[in-house]
Design an enzyme around this catalytic site. Structure first.
Site, mmCIF file in Angstrom:
data_model
loop_
_atom_site.group_PDB
_atom_site.id
_atom_site.type_symbol
_atom_site.label_atom_id
_atom_site.label_comp_id
_atom_site.label_asym_id
_atom_site.label_seq_id
_atom_site.Cartn_x
_atom_site.Cartn_y
_atom_site.Cartn_z
ATOM 1 N N LYS A 148 75.762 0.792 56.868
ATOM 2 C CA LYS A 148 74.716 0.753 57.902
ATOM 3 C C LYS A 148 73.404 0.280 57.293
ATOM 4 O O LYS A 148 72.695 -0.556 57.866
ATOM 5 C CB LYS A 148 74.548 2.146 58.537
ATOM 6 C CG LYS A 148 75.706 2.512 59.452
ATOM 7 C CD LYS A 148 75.735 3.993 59.813
ATOM 8 C CE LYS A 148 77.012 4.319 60.585
ATOM 9 N NZ LYS A 148 77.221 5.750 60.796
ATOM 10 N N GLN A 192 74.671 11.537 60.108
ATOM 11 C CA GLN A 192 76.038 11.111 59.770
ATOM 12 C C GLN A 192 76.994 12.310 59.863
ATOM 13 O O GLN A 192 76.775 13.332 59.223
ATOM 14 C CB GLN A 192 76.045 10.501 58.357
ATOM 15 C CG GLN A 192 77.394 9.926 57.950
ATOM 16 C CD GLN A 192 77.829 8.746 58.819
ATOM 17 O OE1 GLN A 192 77.052 7.838 59.087
ATOM 18 N NE2 GLN A 192 79.075 8.765 59.265
ATOM 19 N N ASP A 220 72.594 7.346 68.684
ATOM 20 C CA ASP A 220 74.029 7.440 68.953
ATOM 21 C C ASP A 220 74.327 7.862 70.393
ATOM 22 O O ASP A 220 75.484 7.843 70.810
ATOM 23 C CB ASP A 220 74.657 8.483 68.012
ATOM 24 C CG ASP A 220 75.093 7.879 66.690
ATOM 25 O OD1 ASP A 220 75.504 6.705 66.680
ATOM 26 O OD2 ASP A 220 75.027 8.586 65.668
#
Ligand code: NDP
Length: 282
Positions: free
Chosen positions: A49, A93, A116
């Protein structure tokens, strides 16, 4: 002839556009990633990422916390990022260590920085058919890939295997929004094959190698493989690709299918949140 749904190629097209837009307009989106512990898969995901963000001109910071960090300290980090006006997007994460309440941590993220789309605010809006600040990256990437190949979902029977909050559940909602008839399967589903054999689309997000074999699908079925499994140091999906490919009309590979689309959507969401936050400042 079977068409391979090339997520890598589409992700490259999308990220090239993002990069061009950032450069042209001197935009300064900034993503913060919180990583707890040293789960080997998480290390790779976070590194990928960061690398992609750098390529596109998105600034990223990674906050690394030890696996024994207390929930309070982790929450404190999130509150700091929420307040920091230079940070536009926050990602925690997953997975988190057992002693940490994942939902409490996710809920601490300001919805407008929830890149997200996992907070109940954004997920609730998605479920109700409203616009969330961000759509969850993997389901959004799947829909985008199907769109790229002009695959309509209307009236199709879709079997989504996996009911997690990050993939299966939001994907089933997005598919229903496109007028598919969705069946959600999970580990307690009895006779999965009966469902997949009558499906026009099968999406597998179970994390179970060789879950779907050629005898479980109809000729012409569309196959989306979200699963990532490491076998003998090789990445494979949930679908027995070589045999299923012969029967499918469209199929995603692993790697090179949904993985790159997920990262591309993360970058797109970061840029969208940046633009949204800037528009509020005007
Ligand atoms: P979870 O472990 O949270 O959920 C897995 C789901 O699959 C659960 O709903 C579980 O059922 C179901 N399941 C497990 N085994 C079976 C089985 N044998 N038959 C039917 N259903 C089953 O996983 P995630 O949703 O986080 O991830 C799923 C997979 O997708 C993983 O391999 C993950 O690595 C991958 N992934 C890939 C991404 C990408 O970018 N390509 C992004 C995110 C995830 P139950 O609810 O009953 O336990």
């Amino acid at each position: 002839m079977t068409v391979i749904l090339d997520g890598k190629l589409l992700a490259e097209k999308i990220t090239a556009k993002i990069r061009a837009e950032i450069l042209k307009n001197s935009l300064k989106p900034k993503l913060a990633v919180i990583k707890v512990g040293d789960n080997p898969a998480s290390l790779i995901y976070v590194r990928n990422k960061q690398k992609k963000a750098l390529e596109l001109g998105i600034e990223s910071v990674v906050i690394e916390l030890p696996s024994n960090v207390s929930e309070e300290n982790l929450l404190e980090q999130i509150y700091i990022l929420n307040e920091d006006t230079e940070i536009n997007a926050i990602l925690v994460q997953l997975p988190l260590p057992e002693h940490i309440n994942k939902q409490r941590v996710i809920e601490a993220i300001e919805p407008i920085k929830d890149v997200d789309g996992f907070t109940s605010y954004n997920f609730g809006r998605l479920a109700l058919g409203y616009q969330p600040y961000s759509f969850p990256c993997t389901p959004k990437g799947i829909i985008r890939l199907l769109d790229e190949y002009n695959i309509s979902l209307e009236g199709k029977k879709a079997v989504v295997i996996g009911r997690s909050n990050i993939v299966g559940k939001p994907l089933s909602i997005l598919m229903q929004r496109r007028n598919a008839t969705v069946i959600m399967a999970h580990s307690k589903t009895v006779n999965l094959k009966e469902h997949t054999l009558s499906a026009d689309i099968v999406v597998s997000a179970a994390g179970h190698p060789y879950l779907i074999t050629e005898d479980m699908i109809n000729k012409g079925c569309i196959i989306v493989d979200v699963g990532i499994n490491r076998i003998d140091n090789k990445l494979i999906g949930d679908i027995d690709f070589n045999t299923v490919k012969e029967k499918a009309s469209y199929i995603t590979p692993v790697p090179g299918g949904i993985g790159p689309m997920t990262i591309a959507m993360l970058m797109e969401n970061t840029l969208e949140l940046y633009k949204l936050q800037k528009s509020f400042e005007l």
